[in-house]
Each structure stands twice: as C-alpha cells, then as structure tokens.
Write an enzyme that holds these catalytic residues in place. Structure first.
Site, short mmCIF file in Angstrom:
data_model
loop_
_atom_site.label_atom_id
_atom_site.label_comp_id
_atom_site.label_asym_id
_atom_site.label_seq_id
_atom_site.Cartn_x
_atom_site.Cartn_y
_atom_site.Cartn_z
N SER A 151 27.91 -17.57 42.41
CA SER A 151 27.66 -18.69 41.51
C SER A 151 28.73 -19.76 41.58
CB SER A 151 27.49 -18.18 40.08
OG SER A 151 28.67 -17.59 39.63
N LYS A 266 31.18 -3.09 47.24
CA LYS A 266 32.61 -2.84 47.43
C LYS A 266 32.83 -1.66 48.37
CE LYS A 266 33.76 -5.45 43.39
NZ LYS A 266 32.50 -6.14 43.12
N GLU A 329 28.95 -5.85 40.03
CA GLU A 329 29.26 -7.26 40.16
C GLU A 329 29.30 -7.88 38.77
OE1 GLU A 329 29.88 -8.76 43.02
OE2 GLU A 329 29.53 -6.87 44.05
N ARG A 411 39.30 -20.68 40.77
CA ARG A 411 39.30 -20.23 39.38
C ARG A 411 40.70 -19.77 39.02
NH1 ARG A 411 34.75 -15.81 39.84
NH2 ARG A 411 35.91 -15.57 41.77
P1 ADP Z 1 33.39 -8.65 40.45
O1 ADP Z 1 32.33 -8.25 41.40
O2 ADP Z 1 33.21 -8.08 39.09
O3 ADP Z 1 33.66 -10.12 40.47
P2 ADP Z 1 35.99 -8.38 41.78
O4 ADP Z 1 36.30 -7.39 42.82
O5 ADP Z 1 35.88 -9.81 42.19
O6 ADP Z 1 34.69 -7.88 41.00
O7 ADP Z 1 37.12 -8.25 40.66
C1 ADP Z 1 37.08 -9.00 39.42
C2 ADP Z 1 38.43 -9.66 39.17
O8 ADP Z 1 39.47 -8.69 39.15
C3 ADP Z 1 38.83 -10.66 40.26
O9 ADP Z 1 38.28 -11.94 39.97
C4 ADP Z 1 40.35 -10.64 40.16
O10 ADP Z 1 40.79 -11.47 39.10
C5 ADP Z 1 40.65 -9.19 39.75
N1 ADP Z 1 40.94 -8.37 40.96
C6 ADP Z 1 40.02 -7.69 41.69
N2 ADP Z 1 40.59 -7.04 42.73
C7 ADP Z 1 41.91 -7.33 42.66
C8 ADP Z 1 43.04 -6.95 43.44
N3 ADP Z 1 42.91 -6.16 44.50
N4 ADP Z 1 44.25 -7.44 43.09
C9 ADP Z 1 44.38 -8.24 42.01
N5 ADP Z 1 43.36 -8.62 41.22
C10 ADP Z 1 42.13 -8.16 41.53
MG MG Z 2 34.47 -11.25 41.99
#
Ligand code: ADP
Ligand code: MG
Length: 435
Positions: A151, A266, A329, A411
């Site tokens: 999005s 993932k 997600e 973001r």
């Molecule tokens: P989603 O599918 O819910 O968006 P993400 O894997 O993007 O899942 O994780 C959500 C949030 O968590 C990211 O936007 C980031 O802010 C934080 N995050 C995720 N993985 C990491 C990481 N390996 N290190 C630091 N922050 C992380």
């Molecule tokens: Mg994400």
C-alpha cells in the site's frame, strides 16, 4: 541530533507554526485517512500522519534500493513459478499455520486444474532499514518484501496489456486507507481504464465463471483483479475463501496471483537467504544475485532440528538482537524482547515453531524529527526510517514483458516502537532528503 533541520528543531514556537502550515497543506493536498471512530463514514477524515521535515537518507542507499528492485521482482516471480521450491519451503509452515495452509490449498487446487491465465501482474514493495555498521557507516538491509496489497503507492500499474481493461479492486467496506486506493482508481480512470470496487462478499454473491473461466461480475467481464484485501486471516470467512478461490480459478489477470502472494511470505524470505538458493532460482544472473544478497539481513529457520535449536539458543541469549516473525502481514504481529523470549520458551519443543522465522534486528542510527498526528502536541523525538521501493512487472507465459521500479515510500517512527505501520498508528509518512 543528526539532522540538517537542527536550527528549526530547537525553536518550539517556530516548530508549531511550521506544523500548522504543514497540516493545512496536507489537508489541502488530500493526504488523508478516515478516522478510527468513523472508518466507513464518507465525510469524517483527518490528515494521514506525516513528518514535519523530510528525513535524511544516504543517496547511495536510495540508489542501491532502486537498483536492486528489478532483481527482487525477478526473484519473487521466479519463486512464484517454482512449485517444488514453494512446496518444500512452506511444507513445515503449512503444517502449523492454518492461514498459509489455506492459501496453499488454493495454490494446489489451481495448479491441479491448470492455470487459466498466462499473464501475471506483480506489484511489490521491498522495505529496508539502514543498518549501522561497526564503523558507523549505514548499510541497506531488507526488512521484508510485500507481494500482496503493497500500500501507499497511490501509483497505477501502467501496463499496455491491461489497457481498456475493466479492473476489479477487491477492498473492504470499512477502509481507513481508502484515499491511497482512490489515488490508484483515479489514475486508472485518467487512463480510460474502468475500475469497479467490490468486497469478497460481492464476488461470492454475484461473481461467476463461464466455461472458458472468464470472470463475470454484475454482467461485466473482469480483465484484472487487484487485491487490497485478503492478506490477513481476519479478512476471510468461509464465503471469502470461496470468493478468493473463484477469482484465482478465473482467467482474469490477478495482482497478485496466489503463488506470488505465497512468494512474499516471511518463510520464503528466510529460505532465500540460505546459501545457494538465489543461484538456483535465478540461474545465469550472478550480478542480480550479488545485488540481492547484499541487502539481506540475518534470517534463521525455526524448523525442528539442530539449526533451529541453535537459532533459538542465540535469540534467548541475546533477545535484543532478534525479531520473531509469524507468517502475517499488516503490522503488529512480530515479537520482540521479553515477549519473544516467552514465545520461544513456549514453542521451543513444539512443531509450531516452524510457523515462525527469526530475524536479526536492524539497528539504524536515530535522528530527530517531529511526527505530526491529529490531536498530538508538536515535539521533537528520536526517530528511525524505513524505505520502501515499489516494483511492477508483467509476465506473459514465460516471457517478462515489463519490469520496472515505480517510486518509493519513506515511513518514519519514534525509536521507542519496535513494530511499524502507518495505519497501525506507529509510523508516519515521510520523504527522503538525499544526502
Ligand atoms: P509486516 O508484514 O507486519 O509489515 P514486517 O516484517 O515489515 O511485517 O515488520 C513490521 C515492522 O517491524 C517493520 O515495519 C519494522 O518497523 C519492524 N521490523 C521488522 N523486522 C525488523 C528487523 N529485522 N529489525 C528491526 N525492525 C524490524
Ligand atoms: Mg512490513
């Protein structure tokens, strides 16, 4: 404070005046979200949260993120076409994770029946943070790739193949992020492509396939189905699962098709980081493989066995260095710190642990900025950013007819938050200020 806006950040009165002007501008420009109280009402809106200043992003990393996007498009597309890889990679996950298993069932069913459409439309967004290296320099490290409902693009896929198509946008009735989707609808309309917006429920009530598996809704044939719904379990009931299967079985072009959605899990991200896997999926493309690998952070399988045991032991020994992720997600699902430790302790000896992956926590250098939100005071807080690059491609049969990067999303959130998400109320919209 590592920011070029240092002089502004010290003057509170000036900040408030700037914030007032910026908020008016955002409202006038249509940077909007529906409010939490009235998500389905059409006349109550506020501005989508955003930063007062654009955040500094090293231009070399911005360029690297753009340069690798076409490689990521290729990789996702290769994964989606590799049934053996998807099956093997997700086999442990689908045993324990019913949501992924449901998606996988649809995948198996359409594979078995034979896929009705030879055109595949991908619209991905690969997200990164800027890992601070030991010498203080920043490195581009991927957070994840979003292959379904990516999005905040507000960007249309400009594919010649879909011109004069009728596009079906699958969306929820109550959607706060509706203006992001409207931007896409408007862009399509401006190109004389008609769009209809429907829920899964509408598809199950009024959708049908003819004998050639052409999809009809309200008497009109649908050329392209664009999903802005259907990426989390709460968005499905039995009726919606049936509608998803009907759409998938049809010969409409799907954005994304079910295999591409699965390629964005993932678990797949974690397997791709394994030595030798990229080389198998993208044979004869060593340069693309090197560019892709350079963005990968540490990713660890939690499948039962020695490798998973070791990953768990490392995470328990140093919880602040890791993130625990389920196959979900939309933000707010990952586990950090004490919560991660408790979950790992609980899952340690169960097969259920295979439905999660473990990831190295990326630690960017914090900087000062103001996060503007309706009803909140203007103040400078320590922040970190996440850069997203949008990619779009069209494949016809085995031939890739288009593969492009189509813009970015920055973001920014306060450092106190582990997870992210704009609609989730954590991150805000920002712009990169290349330095
Ligand atoms: P989603 O599918 O819910 O968006 P993400 O894997 O993007 O899942 O994780 C959500 C949030 O968590 C990211 O936007 C980031 O802010 C934080 N995050 C995720 N993985 C990491 C990481 N390996 N290190 C630091 N922050 C992380
Ligand atoms: Mg994400």
């Amino acid at each position: 404070m590592a920011s070029s806006w240092g002089s502004f950040l010290q003057d509170e009165q000036q900040l408030e005046e700037l914030a007032r002007q910026a908020v008016d501008r955002a409202l006038a420009e249509g940077v909007l979200l529906r409010t939490t109280q009235e998500p389905s009402s059409s006349d109550v809106v506020s501005y989508a949260p955003f930063t007062l200043f654009p955040s500094l992003v090293p231009s070399a990393l911005l360029e690297q993120a753009y340069a690798v996007q076409m490689d990521f498009n290729l990789l996702v597309d290769a994964v989606s076409q590799n049934a053996a890889f998807l099956e093997q990679t997700l086999s442990s996950t689908i045993k324990r994770d019913t949501f992924t298993a449901r998606l996988f069932d649809i995948y198996k069913q359409v594979l078995k029946e034979g896929i009705a459409q030879t055109v595949f439309l991908g619209l991905n967004r690969s997200d990164y943070m800027f890992q601070r290296n030991a010498d203080g320099s920043p490195a581009l490290k991927q957070i994840e790739i979003n292959t379904v409902s990516a999005s905040f693009g507000g960007l249309a896929s400009r594919t010649p193949a879909v011109h004069r198509a009728l596009v079906l946008l699958i969306a929820q009735e109550k959607e706060r992020n509706v203006f992001d989707q409207r931007a896409i609808e408007n862009e399509l309309l401006a190109r004389n492509i008609r769009v209809i917006r429907r829920r899964f429920e509408d598809v199950s009530e009024k959708g049908s396939l003819d004998q050639d598996r052409k999809l009809f809704l309200d008497g009109q044939e649908i050329a392209v189905v664009y999903f802005r719904d259907g990426y989390m379990p709460s968005q499905y009931n039995q009726q919606n699962w049936e509608a998803r299967l009907l759409l998938e079985r049809s010969c409409s072009v799907k954005c994304p098709d079910i295999a591409t959605q699965l390629a964005g899990t993932k678990k797949v991200q974690q397997e791709l980081s394994r030595v030798g896997v990229l080389e198998v999926l993208l044979p004869d493309q060593p340069e693309a493989v090197a560019r892709l690998r350079a963005t990968f952070a540490g990713l660890y399988s939690l499948d039962l066995g020695e490798e998973g045991d070791q990953a768990i032991a490392e995470a328990l020994a140093a919880p602040n260095r890791f993130v625990l992720k389920p196959q979900r997600e939309g933000g707010g699902n990952n586990l950090y710190g004490e919560e991660m430790v408790q979950t790992l302790e609980r899952l340690k000896d169960s097969e259920e642990r295979a439905s999660y992956i473990l990831m190295e926590k990326i630690e960017p250098e914090p900087f000062g900025n103001c996060l503007l939100r309706p009803g909140c005071p203007v103040r400078v807080v320590q922040c970190i950013s996440e850069l997203g690059i949008f990619g779009v491609y069209v494949r016809q049969g085995k031939t890739l007819v288009m593969n492009k990067h189509v813009g970015h999303l920055l973001r920014t959130k306060a450092t106190e938050h582990a997870d992210g998400g704009v609609v989730a109320g954590v991150a805000v919209l920002d712009n990169p200020y290349p330095v």
